[in-house]
Structure formats: structure tokens, C-alpha cells
Design a protein around this motif. Structure first.
Motif, mmCIF file in Angstrom:
data_model
loop_
_atom_site.group_PDB
_atom_site.id
_atom_site.type_symbol
_atom_site.label_atom_id
_atom_site.label_comp_id
_atom_site.label_asym_id
_atom_site.label_seq_id
_atom_site.Cartn_x
_atom_site.Cartn_y
_atom_site.Cartn_z
ATOM 1 N N ALA A 142 -52.882 54.617 30.070
ATOM 2 C CA ALA A 142 -52.666 55.581 31.147
ATOM 3 C C ALA A 142 -52.225 56.890 30.512
ATOM 4 C CB ALA A 142 -51.600 55.087 32.132
ATOM 5 N N ALA A 143 -52.569 57.997 31.149
ATOM 6 C CA ALA A 143 -52.183 59.317 30.647
ATOM 7 C C ALA A 143 -51.710 60.172 31.808
ATOM 8 C CB ALA A 143 -53.350 59.985 29.946
ATOM 9 N N VAL A 144 -50.587 60.856 31.605
ATOM 10 C CA VAL A 144 -50.084 61.816 32.586
ATOM 11 C C VAL A 144 -50.270 63.209 32.003
ATOM 12 C CG1 VAL A 144 -48.098 62.657 33.874
ATOM 13 C CG2 VAL A 144 -48.383 60.198 33.504
ATOM 14 N N LEU A 145 -51.039 64.029 32.690
ATOM 15 C CA LEU A 145 -51.227 65.418 32.284
ATOM 16 C C LEU A 145 -50.189 66.278 32.994
ATOM 17 C CD1 LEU A 145 -55.126 65.647 32.567
ATOM 18 C CD2 LEU A 145 -53.752 65.068 30.545
ATOM 19 N N ALA A 146 -49.368 66.962 32.212
ATOM 20 C CA ALA A 146 -48.347 67.856 32.765
ATOM 21 C C ALA A 146 -48.414 69.143 31.955
ATOM 22 C CB ALA A 146 -46.966 67.214 32.684
ATOM 23 N N LEU A 147 -49.508 69.874 32.146
ATOM 24 C CA LEU A 147 -49.861 70.984 31.258
ATOM 25 C C LEU A 147 -49.508 72.348 31.818
ATOM 26 C CD1 LEU A 147 -53.305 69.471 30.283
ATOM 27 C CD2 LEU A 147 -51.248 69.499 28.867
ATOM 28 N N GLY A 148 -48.859 72.375 32.984
ATOM 29 C CA GLY A 148 -48.416 73.647 33.534
ATOM 30 C C GLY A 148 -49.547 74.472 34.111
ATOM 31 N N GLY A 149 -49.191 75.651 34.595
ATOM 32 C CA GLY A 149 -50.185 76.577 35.122
ATOM 33 C C GLY A 149 -50.705 77.460 34.005
ATOM 34 N N ALA A 150 -50.593 78.783 34.171
ATOM 35 C CA ALA A 150 -51.051 79.692 33.121
ATOM 36 C C ALA A 150 -50.134 80.895 32.961
ATOM 37 C CB ALA A 150 -52.474 80.160 33.412
ATOM 38 N N ALA A 160 -55.767 76.217 29.583
ATOM 39 C CA ALA A 160 -56.998 75.794 28.897
ATOM 40 C C ALA A 160 -57.555 74.490 29.476
ATOM 41 C CB ALA A 160 -56.734 75.630 27.406
ATOM 42 N N TRP A 161 -56.704 73.726 30.149
ATOM 43 C CA TRP A 161 -57.128 72.452 30.734
ATOM 44 C C TRP A 161 -58.130 72.625 31.876
ATOM 45 C CZ3 TRP A 161 -56.060 72.277 35.872
ATOM 46 C CH2 TRP A 161 -55.021 73.102 36.347
ATOM 47 N N ALA A 356 -49.402 66.232 37.241
ATOM 48 C CA ALA A 356 -48.144 66.589 37.900
ATOM 49 C C ALA A 356 -47.790 68.042 37.609
ATOM 50 C CB ALA A 356 -47.023 65.671 37.414
ATOM 51 N N GLY A 357 -46.839 68.541 38.392
ATOM 52 C CA GLY A 357 -46.275 69.860 38.135
ATOM 53 C C GLY A 357 -47.177 71.000 38.562
ATOM 54 N N GLU A 358 -47.115 72.099 37.805
ATOM 55 C CA GLU A 358 -47.826 73.316 38.172
ATOM 56 C C GLU A 358 -49.336 73.216 38.001
ATOM 57 O OE1 GLU A 358 -46.442 77.608 37.896
ATOM 58 O OE2 GLU A 358 -45.306 76.648 36.287
ATOM 59 N N MET A 359 -49.831 72.115 37.440
ATOM 60 C CA MET A 359 -51.281 71.912 37.383
ATOM 61 C C MET A 359 -51.867 71.757 38.780
ATOM 62 S SD MET A 359 -51.817 69.148 34.335
ATOM 63 C CE MET A 359 -53.604 69.344 34.336
#
Length: 391
Positions: A142-150, A160-161, A356-359
Motif C-alpha cells: 500500500a502507498a499513501v501519497l502526501a505530496l502537497g499542493g504547489a 510534479a505529481w 491525503a492533504g493538499e493533494m
């Protein structure tokens, strides 16, 4: 937060971070005092998320402001409620909380791998990570992407995501500035004299939306808490028609009749600026705004009648001509459409991948709402990933 929930549930967890150290944007959020959350009841709190409220409600209710305060206290960082209702650690800083949090994660067995930038998946559906030693493939259940906005890309969240997920068919709303300043074509005289000056106790209005608070004059425009609270409406107007008219009330608690009476007195030998300052208790920057409006109208302010001056005091039109760049905005609007997520924050098109988050496609004003939703959705994605692992 997702890593903490997963580790507490017995999962083996690694946090891959593109930056050389953890929590850089978290530390930036605490630069002027870490506003963790807000103390208002959820009935008032949740509507701050506007159109995204139905999608965030369950996550915030599962990890509400009181739970966040308890979580912070559990890390040795007691909180207090400020006069505005905002909640801060008693130290007022982010770094002690982050250090304690990282120690807890380390004790729970969470591993950290820095300078590991996620670049997508390989043909075996393994995570691809660019590292100082070259490309690395990681197999994860499982992977959680929490890469923020920009916003503030130098801290790691560069957006970049977007292209990576869009290539997988994930619907993403365009990333836009939120809680940002706006540009105004001030006159040279106003800009040189009032750059950096605050407007206190004003009411700002666009259309049917009014906010009381403070704003700050910048060399290129205007920013500040009350501006941020209206940034969505202001931004959409500017992006839609190229401009937005912001109305500023300098004395919102004084009606037109009361102001007219005050401004009908004998000015004597006083300058108009001194008269306005004394009669209506206006600040120099407020009077400067009135002068700007008079110049734009083609009439000198001295030609205004007392009633016209009274009307202008509480209805100064300021034309906004642009939105501050995304890389200087406090936060980001837009992101992954909630239609792309299931109730556990898993991407429907990418089973086992959570976000999750700002993504995600939501925005909120400053005041603790940004961090609260980031914490809450992180915890929700962690619970979702844990359930996926145990299915």
C-alpha cells in the motif's frame, strides 16, 4: 500522520521524502507561530471547507480539533486558545513538536528515506524513486501519497505529481493560489509611502461576501488575513474576468449618517488629511486609500461633500488586477477530485494507493483549518491503507 496510524496498526512503514529532512513545510507553517487548529464548534468549523465540506466531514469528525490538541499534548506540547479562537502550542513553535513526533515515529519503527523523490511506477507497479544513487524501485502493498499542493515549491511540494497521476487517468482540478495576495496598480506616491502598512479593523467585501479583519499594503498589491479569507471569491473573479473590485470599509461600525455628521464640521485651517484623521479617526493609510479612489474617479478628494466622503469611507473600491504567484501562496486550491477517491481515500483507478492533504481538491482560510484537514485526511488515509493491508 498516515505513517503513525499505520505503524500503530502493526504495519511496516517507510516515509520517502524528496527533501534532505522531514517536515520542511510544517516548519514553515510555524514560522510565525504554529496555528494547529481552531477552537470553534464543528458546526462552524466544517463550513470553512466550503464545497469540499461533505468530502472532508467524516475525516475531520474522526480526528477533530480536540483530538489534535490531545495528540499534541501527548507529544509534550500543550496548546492554548488565542484571543481569536486559534489554537497554538504553548511554545508557539513547530520545531519542538516535530522533533517529538519524529522520536515517536522512530520508536514505532517508522523508517525515513530522504532525498527520495517519487517519480511514478515501473512496469511491475513498483514505486519508482529517484535517489542520489540513481533510480530505485520499491514494492509496497500500500502507498499513501502526501505530496502537497504547489505553494512554496522549494520546500518540496512542487506539484510534479499532477502529470504522473493525470497520465493514469486521475481527474485533477488545476492547482491555483489560495490564501494569497493580489496585485493592485497603486500610484507611485501611495506605493512608496504605504508599502508594509496595515489596515486594521476593516471590513472587506466582494459581492455578497464580507470579512472583518486586517490587511496589509504591499508594494505590488494587498494581502493579509482578511484578504486570505476572501481569496477564493477574489481569485475566481480575477481569473474569470481579469479583475475584481474589492470594497473596503474603514469604519464599518459607523453608519453613513454618523460619519456625515462628523465630517460636516468646520475644517478651519486643517489639511483635509488631518481633518479626516481627527473627525473620523482614520489612519494615514486609510486616507491614502481614499485619495487613490478619488484619483481613479477623476475628482480631487477635496471636492467631495461630507456625505460623499462618508460614503467613501466605508465603500472604497480597490481594483485587483492579478493573483499572487502560486509559489508564494500560503496554500493551494485544486487537486485530485474527490470523485476519484473512495470513502477510505483510496484512488479508485489505483487500488492500494491513497492520497491525503493538499493533494486533494479543497481549500480553506488560514486559522488552523489547513493543518487540521491535512492531519485529519492523513489519519484517514492511514486507516484506509491499514484496512487494505488487513483485507
Amino acid at each position: 500522520m498516515a505513517a503513525e496510524v499505520l505503524a500503530q496498526g502493526g504495519a511496516s512503514v517507510t516515509v520517502y521524502d524528496a527533501m534532505p529532512s522531514a517536515g520542511r513545510k510544517f516548519l514553515m507553517a510555524g514560522r510565525g507561530g504554529l496555528n494547529l487548529t481552531h477552537s470553534e464548534p464543528l458546526t462552524e468549523f466544517l463550513p470553512r471547507y466550503r464545497e469540499a465540506m461533505p468530502h472532508l466531514r467524516a475525516a475531520v469528525e474522526a480526528f477533530p480539533p480536540d483530538a489534535l490538541r490531545d495528540w499534541s499534548a501527548g507529544l509534550g506540547q500543550l496548546t492554548f486558545i488565542g484571543s481569536s479562537g486559534r489554537v497554538f502550542p504553548k511554545t508557539f513553535k513547530a520545531s519542538p513538536l516535530l522533533r517529538a513526533w519524529l522520536r515517536r515515529l522512530d520508536a514505532a519503527g517508522v523508517q525515513f528515506a530522504f532525498r527520495h523523490r517519487w517519480t511514478g511506477w515501473d512496469e511491475k507497479r513498483q514505486l519508482e524513486l529517484q535517489t542520489p544513487d540513481g533510480l530505485r524501485a520499491v514494492a509496497a502493498r500500500a502507498a499513501v501519497l502526501a505530496l502537497g499542493g504547489a505553494s512554496w515549491p522549494r520546500l518540496g511540494s512542487d506539484g510534479a505529481w499532477v502529470d504522473i497521476l493525470a497520465a493514469k487517468g486521475v481527474a485533477i482540478s488545476k492547482l491555483r493560489s489560495a490564501n494569497s495576495g493580489f496585485t493592485v496598480a497603486w500610484s507611485d506616491v501611495f506605493r512608496d509611502r504605504f508599502e508594509g502598512q496595515p489596515l486594521k479593523g476593516v471590513a472587506l467585501t466582494i459581492g455578497a461576501h464580507t470579512v472583518r479583519g486586517e490587511a496589509m499594503i504591499t508594494r505590488s498589491g494587498i494581502e493579509g488575513g482578511a484578504i486570505y479569507a476572501l481569496s477564493a471569491e477574489l481569485r475566481e473573479a480575477v481569473l474569470g474576468i481579469g479583475k475584481a473590485t474589492l470594497m473596503i470599509a474603514l469604519r464599518p461600525d459607523l453608519g453613513a449618517d454618523a460619519l456625515t455628521k462628523r465630517l460636516s464640521g468646520n475644517r478651519g485651517k486643517q489639511s483635509l488629511a488631518n481633518f479626516l484623521r481627527k473627525a473620523a479617526q482614520l489612519s494615514p493609510v486609510g486616507i491614502g486609500l481614499m485619495q487613490e479612489a478619488a484619483i481613479a474617479s477623476g475628482r480631487p478628494l477635496a471636492a467631495f461633500s461630507p456625505a460623499e466622503l462618508a460614503d467613501l469611507v466605508n465603500a472604497i473600491p480597490v481594483q485587483l488586477t492579478g493573483v499572487a504567484p502560486l509559489d508564494r501562496a500560503i496554500s493551494t486550491a485544486g487537486g485530485i477530485s474527490f470523485d476519484e477517491l473512495d470513502d477510505h481515500f483510496m484512488l479508485r483507478k489505483l487500488p492500494g494507493v491513497f492520497a491525503a492533504g493538499e493533494m486533494l481538491d479543497w481549500e480553506a482560510p488560514t486559522g488552523g483549518y489547513l493543518l487540521q484537514a491535512s492531519f485529519a485526511t492523513g489519519a484517514a488515509a492511514g486507516r484506509g491503507a491499514l484496512a487494505w493491508l488487513k483485507r
